[in-house]
Write a protein that holds these residues in place. Structure first.
Motif, PDB file in Angstrom:
ATOM      1  N   LEU A  46       9.879  67.258  40.895  1.00 54.39           N
ATOM      2  CA  LEU A  46       9.605  67.246  39.465  1.00 54.39           C
ATOM      3  C   LEU A  46       8.127  66.941  39.165  1.00 54.39           C
ATOM      4  CD1 LEU A  46      12.771  65.287  38.271  1.00 54.39           C
ATOM      5  CD2 LEU A  46      12.355  67.758  38.104  1.00 54.39           C
ATOM      6  N   GLY A  47       7.350  66.681  40.231  1.00 56.29           N
ATOM      7  CA  GLY A  47       5.924  66.404  40.070  1.00 56.29           C
ATOM      8  C   GLY A  47       5.583  64.937  39.912  1.00 56.29           C
ATOM      9  N   TYR A  48       6.492  64.049  40.352  1.00 54.64           N
ATOM     10  CA  TYR A  48       6.288  62.614  40.195  1.00 54.64           C
ATOM     11  C   TYR A  48       6.572  61.900  41.513  1.00 54.64           C
ATOM     12  CZ  TYR A  48       6.085  63.488  35.237  1.00 54.64           C
ATOM     13  OH  TYR A  48       5.711  63.962  34.007  1.00 54.64           O
ATOM     14  N   ALA A  49       6.107  60.650  41.600  1.00 55.95           N
ATOM     15  CA  ALA A  49       6.369  59.805  42.760  1.00 55.95           C
ATOM     16  C   ALA A  49       6.542  58.370  42.277  1.00 55.95           C
ATOM     17  CB  ALA A  49       5.218  59.886  43.757  1.00 55.95           C
ATOM     18  N   GLY A  71      34.297  53.820  25.825  1.00 56.45           N
ATOM     19  CA  GLY A  71      33.581  52.656  26.336  1.00 56.45           C
ATOM     20  C   GLY A  71      33.336  52.743  27.827  1.00 56.45           C
ATOM     21  N   THR A  72      33.190  53.965  28.335  1.00 57.41           N
ATOM     22  CA  THR A  72      32.972  54.182  29.766  1.00 57.41           C
ATOM     23  C   THR A  72      31.694  53.487  30.224  1.00 57.41           C
ATOM     24  OG1 THR A  72      34.039  56.327  29.574  1.00 57.41           O
ATOM     25  CG2 THR A  72      32.712  55.948  31.552  1.00 57.41           C
ATOM     26  N   VAL A  73      31.772  52.797  31.353  1.00 57.26           N
ATOM     27  CA  VAL A  73      30.603  52.129  31.915  1.00 57.26           C
ATOM     28  C   VAL A  73      29.850  53.124  32.786  1.00 57.26           C
ATOM     29  CG1 VAL A  73      29.818  50.282  33.435  1.00 57.26           C
ATOM     30  CG2 VAL A  73      31.712  49.877  31.865  1.00 57.26           C
ATOM     31  N   SER A  74      28.553  53.210  32.552  1.00 48.93           N
ATOM     32  CA  SER A  74      27.694  54.082  33.346  1.00 48.93           C
ATOM     33  C   SER A  74      26.780  53.234  34.223  1.00 48.93           C
ATOM     34  CB  SER A  74      26.829  54.965  32.438  1.00 48.93           C
ATOM     35  OG  SER A  74      27.637  55.852  31.717  1.00 48.93           O
ATOM     36  N   LEU A  75      26.537  53.704  35.432  1.00 49.81           N
ATOM     37  CA  LEU A  75      25.635  53.047  36.366  1.00 49.81           C
ATOM     38  C   LEU A  75      24.295  53.772  36.295  1.00 49.81           C
ATOM     39  CD1 LEU A  75      25.343  50.899  38.591  1.00 49.81           C
ATOM     40  CD2 LEU A  75      26.104  52.637  40.221  1.00 49.81           C
ATOM     41  N   ILE A  76      23.222  53.008  36.085  1.00 42.58           N
ATOM     42  CA  ILE A  76      21.895  53.575  35.936  1.00 42.58           C
ATOM     43  C   ILE A  76      20.955  52.896  36.935  1.00 42.58           C
ATOM     44  CG2 ILE A  76      19.913  53.815  34.377  1.00 42.58           C
ATOM     45  CD1 ILE A  76      21.892  53.674  32.054  1.00 42.58           C
ATOM     46  N   ALA A  77      20.086  53.679  37.555  1.00 40.54           N
ATOM     47  CA  ALA A  77      19.040  53.146  38.423  1.00 40.54           C
ATOM     48  C   ALA A  77      17.697  53.587  37.863  1.00 40.54           C
ATOM     49  CB  ALA A  77      19.208  53.660  39.845  1.00 40.54           C
ATOM     50  N   THR A  78      16.748  52.663  37.799  1.00 37.92           N
ATOM     51  CA  THR A  78      15.435  53.001  37.262  1.00 37.92           C
ATOM     52  C   THR A  78      14.329  52.574  38.224  1.00 37.92           C
ATOM     53  OG1 THR A  78      15.209  50.902  36.080  1.00 37.92           O
ATOM     54  CG2 THR A  78      16.213  52.715  34.874  1.00 37.92           C
ATOM     55  N   THR A  79      13.217  53.274  38.136  1.00 41.04           N
ATOM     56  CA  THR A  79      12.006  52.912  38.858  1.00 41.04           C
ATOM     57  C   THR A  79      10.827  53.430  38.058  1.00 41.04           C
ATOM     58  OG1 THR A  79      10.955  52.850  41.052  1.00 41.04           O
ATOM     59  CG2 THR A  79      11.822  54.977  40.317  1.00 41.04           C
ATOM     60  N   THR A  80       9.668  52.924  38.316  1.00 35.86           N
ATOM     61  CA  THR A  80       8.454  53.371  37.639  1.00 35.86           C
ATOM     62  C   THR A  80       7.828  54.486  38.460  1.00 35.86           C
ATOM     63  OG1 THR A  80       8.106  51.147  36.781  1.00 35.86           O
ATOM     64  CG2 THR A  80       6.215  52.637  36.735  1.00 35.86           C
ATOM     65  N   VAL A  81       7.461  55.574  37.774  1.00 31.98           N
ATOM     66  CA  VAL A  81       6.862  56.730  38.455  1.00 31.98           C
ATOM     67  C   VAL A  81       5.509  57.064  37.841  1.00 31.98           C
ATOM     68  CG1 VAL A  81       9.101  57.700  39.084  1.00 31.98           C
ATOM     69  CG2 VAL A  81       7.985  58.433  36.974  1.00 31.98           C
ATOM     70  N   ALA A  82       4.755  57.859  38.580  1.00 32.23           N
ATOM     71  CA  ALA A  82       3.472  58.381  38.107  1.00 32.23           C
ATOM     72  C   ALA A  82       3.389  59.836  38.548  1.00 32.23           C
ATOM     73  CB  ALA A  82       2.323  57.577  38.715  1.00 32.23           C
ATOM     74  N   PRO A  83       2.585  60.625  37.871  1.00 30.42           N
ATOM     75  CA  PRO A  83       2.426  62.026  38.315  1.00 30.42           C
ATOM     76  C   PRO A  83       2.012  62.057  39.789  1.00 30.42           C
ATOM     77  CG  PRO A  83       1.415  61.724  36.179  1.00 30.42           C
ATOM     78  CD  PRO A  83       1.806  60.355  36.668  1.00 30.42           C
ATOM     79  N   HIS A  84       2.635  62.946  40.524  1.00 30.50           N
ATOM     80  CA  HIS A  84       2.384  63.104  41.956  1.00 30.50           C
ATOM     81  C   HIS A  84       1.108  63.888  42.165  1.00 30.50           C
ATOM     82  CE1 HIS A  84       3.152  63.717  46.190  1.00 30.50           C
ATOM     83  NE2 HIS A  84       3.086  65.015  46.020  1.00 30.50           N
ATOM     84  N   THR A  85       0.229  63.354  42.981  1.00 30.74           N
ATOM     85  CA  THR A  85      -0.986  64.089  43.321  1.00 30.74           C
ATOM     86  C   THR A  85      -0.868  64.556  44.761  1.00 30.74           C
ATOM     87  OG1 THR A  85      -2.066  62.008  43.876  1.00 30.74           O
ATOM     88  CG2 THR A  85      -2.468  62.883  41.688  1.00 30.74           C
ATOM     89  N   PRO A  86      -0.903  65.854  44.992  1.00 29.11           N
ATOM     90  CA  PRO A  86      -0.772  66.370  46.356  1.00 29.11           C
ATOM     91  C   PRO A  86      -1.885  65.838  47.241  1.00 29.11           C
ATOM     92  CG  PRO A  86      -0.826  68.165  44.749  1.00 29.11           C
ATOM     93  CD  PRO A  86      -1.101  66.898  44.013  1.00 29.11           C
TER      94      PRO A  86
END
Length: 88
Positions: A46-49, A71-86
């Protein structure tokens, strides 16, 4: 990363302000939770890391979404990303 609204897949996505549809990569639920390496690969496509290249940077939480009649419980995972530079 979150499960899809219909529970059929995990979705690794990048939340972008002012965008109606966020770019995402799907993973079938039956294949289990995507590994940290699979998530990094999805973000890269997606162009991120992740800002920190460490699987411990993913934070997990449970939530219910406003308006969900079951009232379904959803599991979410998050992290901080930045645009990926090749690599040059």
């Amino acid at each position: 990363m979150i499960t899809s609204w219909d529970g059929s897949e995990w979705q690794v996505f990048v939340a972008l302000p002012d965008e109606a549809r966020w770019p995402h990569v799907p993973f079938p639920i039956g294949a289990g939770i995507p590994s940290p390496a699979a998530r990094r690969s999805a973000l890269s496509s997606l162009g991120y890391a992740p800002v920190a290249d460490d699987h411990h940077t993913w934070e997990w939480m449970e939530t219910t979404f406003e308006g969900d009649p079951d009232g379904t419980v959803s599991l979410i995972a998050t992290t901080t990303v930045a645009p990926h530079t090749p690599d040059a």
